[in-house]
Design an enzyme around this catalytic site. Structure first.
Site, PDB file in Angstrom:
ATOM      1  N   GLY A 226      48.501  14.280 -18.499  1.00 16.06           N
ATOM      2  CA  GLY A 226      49.381  13.156 -18.794  1.00 16.06           C
ATOM      3  C   GLY A 226      50.853  13.463 -18.922  1.00 16.06           C
ATOM      4  O   GLY A 226      51.661  12.536 -18.970  1.00 16.06           O
ATOM      5  N   GLY A 262      47.967  17.104 -14.040  1.00 17.39           N
ATOM      6  CA  GLY A 262      47.951  16.885 -12.597  1.00 17.39           C
ATOM      7  C   GLY A 262      49.387  16.716 -12.132  1.00 17.39           C
ATOM      8  O   GLY A 262      50.007  17.624 -11.576  1.00 17.39           O
ATOM      9  N   CYS A 328      51.478  -4.182   8.106  1.00 10.28           N
ATOM     10  CA  CYS A 328      51.537  -5.643   8.058  1.00 10.28           C
ATOM     11  C   CYS A 328      51.183  -6.188   6.684  1.00 10.28           C
ATOM     12  O   CYS A 328      50.130  -6.805   6.486  1.00 10.28           O
ATOM     13  CB  CYS A 328      50.595  -6.212   9.107  1.00 10.28           C
ATOM     14  N   GLU A 329      52.029  -5.900   5.692  1.00  8.75           N
ATOM     15  CA  GLU A 329      51.880  -6.392   4.331  1.00  8.75           C
ATOM     16  C   GLU A 329      53.278  -6.481   3.731  1.00  8.75           C
ATOM     17  O   GLU A 329      54.081  -5.564   3.920  1.00  8.75           O
ATOM     18  CB  GLU A 329      51.112  -5.379   3.451  1.00  8.75           C
TER      19      GLU A 329
END
Ligand SMILES: *Cc1c(COP(=O)(O)O)cnc(C)c1O
Length: 401
Positions: A226, A262, A328-329
């Site tokens: 985190g 991470g 296409c968004e």
């Protein structure tokens, strides 16, 4: 970061991800050092970036692996991480995954519910094994991060409350096939405040002492991951203060600290390099259209996440625009309403902080092949995943009709 993006673009084409492995080394070493007063295991959260070379680089530094699927466990094993440094977490493990994890004899399974503990127990019984168990506690603490990456509140699906955890540890203790070895908590991602971490670790440490009093001796205190990185201008938690405040809770306990970073290890190692295709004006709105898209890097579309953008040209004429991809968004954007210089065809555009949760979230939407990934170590570049071809895209399909 001393990487010649243009040279790499000529060599490998665009778009591509490049990762500075020396930065990963620095981040790992900084964190590992911070915990040096105790036995510790830094278990890299593989989901942040699961390229084999990235995991292997961390393995060479001594890291373990925190995995959320058996696929990730297999990746970790493949690059040489020892089973006793591998942890398997996640709220929805399949029976087959639990079975494999037990057969592979990994360090521990992070159990996230009563029902899962029962599944693990019966599978371990079938296999005539003793499953090493860690229980994920949900401390009900607000981590003060983006709601999509908050995990430590009861309203989130993760972990179990303290009382349930205690009951589950007792079940482990009384079972032939379960061995309680650890306790786990992970309250969220991109955490910039120490206080919520302190509070939750304190709750965990108190539970460990509590268990000790009833003869349940745990070996691992897993504080999750985190730790934040700088995307924009975030003020970060100091790693030494972080470690110290964890160590301070551990009085009277002979226990190994496990952490599962991470983003902290790999996030700022990565840059996503794209090329300008076109500029256009719709009404009075300027758009810069690049060859990278939301299928390559979805964080802006998914969380409205900020990524620093730099156009690699010398133009001083800046104006407001949206930086978008070809998909296409309308959600296919990297940045909205930012000042960028005037660009021309083939100018490079760098999108920073792209080492974590970027390539691993990529998809083939719009039948776009996943882009190349490159590592730079000691000034040398290596292709660590080649660009996908059309043949790769259709390899698993049948023309059935
Ligand atoms: C995602 C995750 C991590 C890593 O989170 P970062 O914010 O990338 O450090 C660690 N532990 C668990 C259980 C996770 O799900």
């Amino acid at each position: 970061m001393n990487i010649n993006f243009k040279e790499l673009a000529n060599k490998y084409q665009t778009p591509y991800y490049v990762y500075d492995f020396d930065h990963i080394t620095e981040q790992y070493t900084q964190l590992k050092e911070a915990f040096k007063a105790r036995k510790s295991l830094v278990a890299y959260a593989v989901k942040a970036n699961s390229n084999l070379s990235v995991i292997k680089h961390l393995a060479n530094l001594g890291a373990g692996a925190d995995c959320v699927s058996i696929g990730e466990v297999k990746r970790a094993l493949k690059v040489g991480i020892a089973p006793y440094k591998i942890i398997f977490s996640g709220v929805g493990k399949l029976d087959s995954e639990i079975r494999t994890a037990l057969e592979l004899d990994i360090l521990m399974i992070n159990v996230e519910s009563d029902a899962e503990l029962n599944r693990v127990e019966s599978i371990a019984c079938e296999l005539d094994k003793k499953a090493r168990i860690s229980i994920r506690v949900n401390p009900n603490i607000d981590p003060k991060t983006h709601p999509y990456i908050s995990t430590g509140l009861h309203e989130n699906k993760f972990g179990v409350d303290i009382d349930t955890a205690k009951r589950m540890f007792i079940q482990c203790k009384n079972s032939e096939n379960l061995e309680p070895v650890g306790i786990h908590c992970h309250i969220g991602s991109q955490l910039t405040q120490l206080e919520p971490i302190k509070e939750s670790v304190k709750i965990v440490a108190d539970l460990i002492r509590n268990l000790k009093a009833i003869n349940i001796e745990l070996s691992f205190m897993d504080i999750g991951g985190g730790l934040a990185i700088v995307y924009e201008d975030e003020k970060l938690i100091d790693t030494n203060e972080y470690a110290q405040s964890v160590l301070d809770t551990m009085f009277g306990l002979d226990i190994t600290v496990v952490c599962e970073p991470g983003r902290f290890l790999v996030g700022n190692s990565g840059v996503f390099i794209t090329k300008v295709l076109y500029e256009k004006i719709n009404g009075d709105k300027r758009f810069v259209i690049i060859d990278g898209a939301m299928n390559d890097l979805i964080r802006p579309a998914l969380y409205n996440a900020y990524h620093k953008v730099v156009v690699l040209n010398d133009n001083k004429e800046f104006s407001d625009c949206n930086l978008v991809g070809p998909v296409c968004e309308s959600g296919d954007f990297f940045a909205k309403n930012i000042e960028l210089p005037k660009t021309k065809h083939n100018d490079l555009v760098a999108i920073y902080s792209a080492g974590a949760y970027c390539f691993t979230m990529a998809s083939n939407y719009n039948s776009r092949g996943k882009v190349a990934e490159i590592a730079v170590l000691n000034g040398e570049d290596r292709l660590i995943r080649r660009r996908e071809t059309f043949e790769d895209l259709i390899a698993l399909e049948e023309e059935y009709l």
